[in-house]
Design a protein around this motif. Structure first.
Motif, PDB file in Angstrom:
ATOM      1  N   GLN A  28     -36.677 -40.512 -34.988  1.00 17.26           N
ATOM      2  CA  GLN A  28     -37.736 -41.486 -34.727  1.00 17.26           C
ATOM      3  C   GLN A  28     -37.498 -42.215 -33.401  1.00 17.26           C
ATOM      4  N   THR A  29     -38.443 -43.054 -33.037  1.00 16.64           N
ATOM      5  CA  THR A  29     -38.339 -43.940 -31.883  1.00 16.64           C
ATOM      6  C   THR A  29     -38.508 -45.373 -32.388  1.00 16.64           C
ATOM      7  N   SER A  30     -38.289 -46.334 -31.505  1.00 21.01           N
ATOM      8  CA  SER A  30     -38.515 -47.727 -31.884  1.00 21.01           C
ATOM      9  C   SER A  30     -39.944 -47.952 -32.360  1.00 21.01           C
ATOM     10  N   ALA A  31     -40.897 -47.399 -31.645  1.00 22.55           N
ATOM     11  CA  ALA A  31     -42.304 -47.603 -31.993  1.00 22.55           C
ATOM     12  C   ALA A  31     -42.624 -47.007 -33.368  1.00 22.55           C
ATOM     13  N   ARG A  32     -42.144 -45.808 -33.617  1.00 27.46           N
ATOM     14  CA  ARG A  32     -42.391 -45.173 -34.917  1.00 27.46           C
ATOM     15  C   ARG A  32     -41.680 -45.949 -36.032  1.00 27.46           C
ATOM     16  N   TRP A  33     -40.475 -46.443 -35.746  1.00 27.69           N
ATOM     17  CA  TRP A  33     -39.713 -47.239 -36.696  1.00 27.69           C
ATOM     18  C   TRP A  33     -40.505 -48.481 -37.087  1.00 27.69           C
ATOM     19  N   GLN A  34     -41.097 -49.151 -36.106  1.00 33.02           N
ATOM     20  CA  GLN A  34     -41.867 -50.363 -36.395  1.00 33.02           C
ATOM     21  C   GLN A  34     -43.049 -50.070 -37.317  1.00 33.02           C
ATOM     22  N   VAL A  35     -43.715 -48.948 -37.096  1.00 39.17           N
ATOM     23  CA  VAL A  35     -44.850 -48.593 -37.961  1.00 39.17           C
ATOM     24  C   VAL A  35     -44.348 -48.228 -39.357  1.00 39.17           C
ATOM     25  N   LEU A  36     -43.245 -47.504 -39.433  1.00 36.73           N
ATOM     26  CA  LEU A  36     -42.669 -47.190 -40.754  1.00 36.73           C
ATOM     27  C   LEU A  36     -42.329 -48.478 -41.501  1.00 36.73           C
TER      28      LEU A  36
END
Length: 166
Positions: free
Chosen positions: A53-61
């Protein structure tokens, strides 16, 4: 770096209307916050990378954790554009990490919910983040960090109140 910022601030002050002492302090704070944000994003990308994942994807998760938020609500929580969160959410759905479910409050705005795989990936990231946060938090007291958080939260509220004003 602070000296460099002070030099830049001198040029800004010389070429534009004068700021108050508080305005100068805020400008330095804002520059420092932007530098911190960049470093936190880089660190977040490293923490999320082993889970693919990336930071952005982590935030959405993380926003999808309890399954009670729409894409628009997650975007508002993160302070970013809905369209960007929508693109990330669609990719996460394609990857099998989230699903869209009916929203009893809104016919068209689906809720974002973690799948089992999404929960596993988020949990792996959060284990790594806990160790990282503990390590970075050690040089500070909880009181210092809470005071800094409160200043940032007040600033977010102030910027929200200023939004749309000239």
């Amino acid at each position: 770096m602070i000296d460099e910022i002070a030099k830049r601030q001198y040029v800004v002050k010389r070429n534009h209307s004068k700021r108050t002492v508080e305005g100068d302090a805020f400008s330095l704070f804002a520059i420092t916050a932007l530098r911190l944000a960049g470093r936190l994003t880089t660190a977040g990308d490293e923490l999320a990378k082993p889970a693919g994942q990336t930071s952005a994807r982590w935030q959405v998760l993380a926003g999808a954790r309890n399954g009670t938020h729409s894409v628009a609500q997650i975007a508002r929580m993160l302070g970013v554009a809905r369209q960007g969160v929508q693109r990330l959410a669609d990719t996460l759905e394609d990857d099998g990490l989230i699903s869209y479910v009916d929203n009893p409050q809104h016919q068209r705005a689906k809720l974002v919910q973690l799948t089992k795989e999404g929960e596993a990936r988020l949990a792996a990231i959060e284990v790594a983040q806990a160790d990282w946060a503990d390590r970075l938090g050690r040089p500070f007291t909880a009181t210092e960090l809470e005071a800094a958080r409160l200043v940032m939260a007040r600033l977010i509220d102030t910027l929200d109140a200023e939004a749309g004003k000239p």
